[in-house]
Design an enzyme around this catalytic site. Structure first.
Site, PDB file in Angstrom:
ATOM      1  N   GLY A  25       1.105  -1.232   0.145  1.00  0.00           N
ATOM      2  CA  GLY A  25       0.190  -0.045   0.192  1.00  0.00           C
ATOM      3  C   GLY A  25       0.356   1.234   0.160  1.00  0.00           C
TER       4      GLY A  25
ATOM      5  N   LEU B  63       2.711  -2.030  11.982  1.00  0.00           N
ATOM      6  CA  LEU B  63       3.611   0.037  11.999  1.00  0.00           C
ATOM      7  C   LEU B  63       4.311  -1.064  13.539  1.00  0.00           C
ATOM      8  CD1 LEU B  63       4.674   1.948  10.885  1.00  0.00           C
ATOM      9  CD2 LEU B  63       3.004   3.095  12.457  1.00  0.00           C
TER      10      LEU B  63
ATOM     11  N   ASP C 120      -6.179  -0.030  -1.795  1.00  0.00           N
ATOM     12  CA  ASP C 120      -6.713  -1.242  -2.301  1.00  0.00           C
ATOM     13  C   ASP C 120      -8.254  -1.710  -2.210  1.00  0.00           C
ATOM     14  OD1 ASP C 120      -5.595  -4.358  -2.545  1.00  0.00           O
ATOM     15  OD2 ASP C 120      -5.216  -2.922  -1.185  1.00  0.00           O
TER      16      ASP C 120
ATOM     17  N   ASP D 180      -4.282   1.716  11.167  1.00  0.00           N
ATOM     18  CA  ASP D 180      -5.128   1.581  12.206  1.00  0.00           C
ATOM     19  C   ASP D 180      -4.901   0.872  13.745  1.00  0.00           C
ATOM     20  OD1 ASP D 180      -4.721  -1.127  10.819  1.00  0.00           O
ATOM     21  OD2 ASP D 180      -6.091  -0.312   9.266  1.00  0.00           O
TER      22      ASP D 180
END
Length: 180
Positions: free
Chosen positions: A45, A112, A163, A107
Site C-alpha cells: 500500500g 507498524l 486498495d 489503524d
C-alpha cells in the site's frame, strides 16, 4: 481527476492536498536531523506515498538508502486478520542506521509495531514511523506514529496506493469506498 470512474469512492483527500502534505512531512523528517538514513517502505500500500515522499526528502537535502518490506495482515479483506506476517523482508543491513518506516495507513497499529520491532531487532540505531493516513479506530498495539499525513474517520479508504482486492490503487486521491 478526483473521482472514481464507477462512482464507488467519496473523496476524502485530494491529490493536491496529498502533495502539499507530503512536502510538509518531508520537511519535518529532514528537520529531525536523521543522519545515515534508510527509508523502509511497507508494501504494497505505501509504494506511491513512499515514492513521492522520497522525492520530497531529496528536495529537502536528504539522500536516504531505500528498501522495502512486504508485510501482510489483510489478505484482501476489509478487516485485518489480527496477525502480521513477513512476505518479503528488507535486504539492507540497518545496523547502526536511522530508519524511517513509511506506511500507507495506521489503524490497529499491529503492522507498524511489528515492522518497528523487526528493524530494532536488526540493530537499527533509531526507528521512526511515517504514515499517510491515521484512521481513528481503537488500537491493538501501543504505538504512535512519529509523522502523520492525515487523520481520517473510521471508514475503508482506497486510492493513492491503498486498495480493495487490488483495485483503486491507481487513484491520485484518497477516498472512502462507499460501494463494492
Amino acid at each position: 481527476m478526483d473521482a472514481a470512474p464507477d462512482g464507488a469512492i467519496r473523496t476524502l483527500f485530494s491529490a493536491k492536498a496529498i502533495a502539499d502534505r507530503i512536502d510538509r512531512l518531508a520537511g519535518d523528517i529532514a528537520a529531525s536531523g536523521l543522519a545515515d538514513l534508510t527509508v523502509v517502505a511497507v508494501l504494497k500500500g505505501s509504494f506511491i506515498f513512499a515514492a513521492d515522499l522520497i522525492r520530497a526528502l531529496h528536495r529537502n537535502g536528504l539522500k536516504p538508502e531505500i528498501d522495502f518490506i512486504y508485510l501482510a495482515s489483510y489478505d484482501g479483506e476489509r478487516i485485518s486478520r489480527g496477525e502480521v506476517r513477513v512476505v518479503r523482508d528488507i535486504g539492507s543491513d540497518v545496523r547502526g542506521r536511522n530508519v524511517v518506516i513509511v506506511d500507507d495507513i495506521f489503524d490497529s497499529g499491529r503492522t507498524l509495531n511489528f515492522a518497528k520491532s523487526l528493524l530494532l531487532q536488526a540493530g537499527a540505531a533509531r526507528v521512526l514511523t511515517c504514515v499517510l493516513v491515521d484512521k481513528q479506530v481503537p488500537r491493538a498495539a501501543a504505538i504512535v506514529p512519529d509523522f502523520v499525513g492525515f487523520s481520517c474517520p473510521p471508514v475503508f479508504v482506497v486510492g493513492y496506493g491503498m486498495d480493495f482486492h487490488n483495485r483503486y490503487r491507481e487513484l491520485p486521491f484518497i477516498g472512502e469506498l462507499v460501494a463494492g
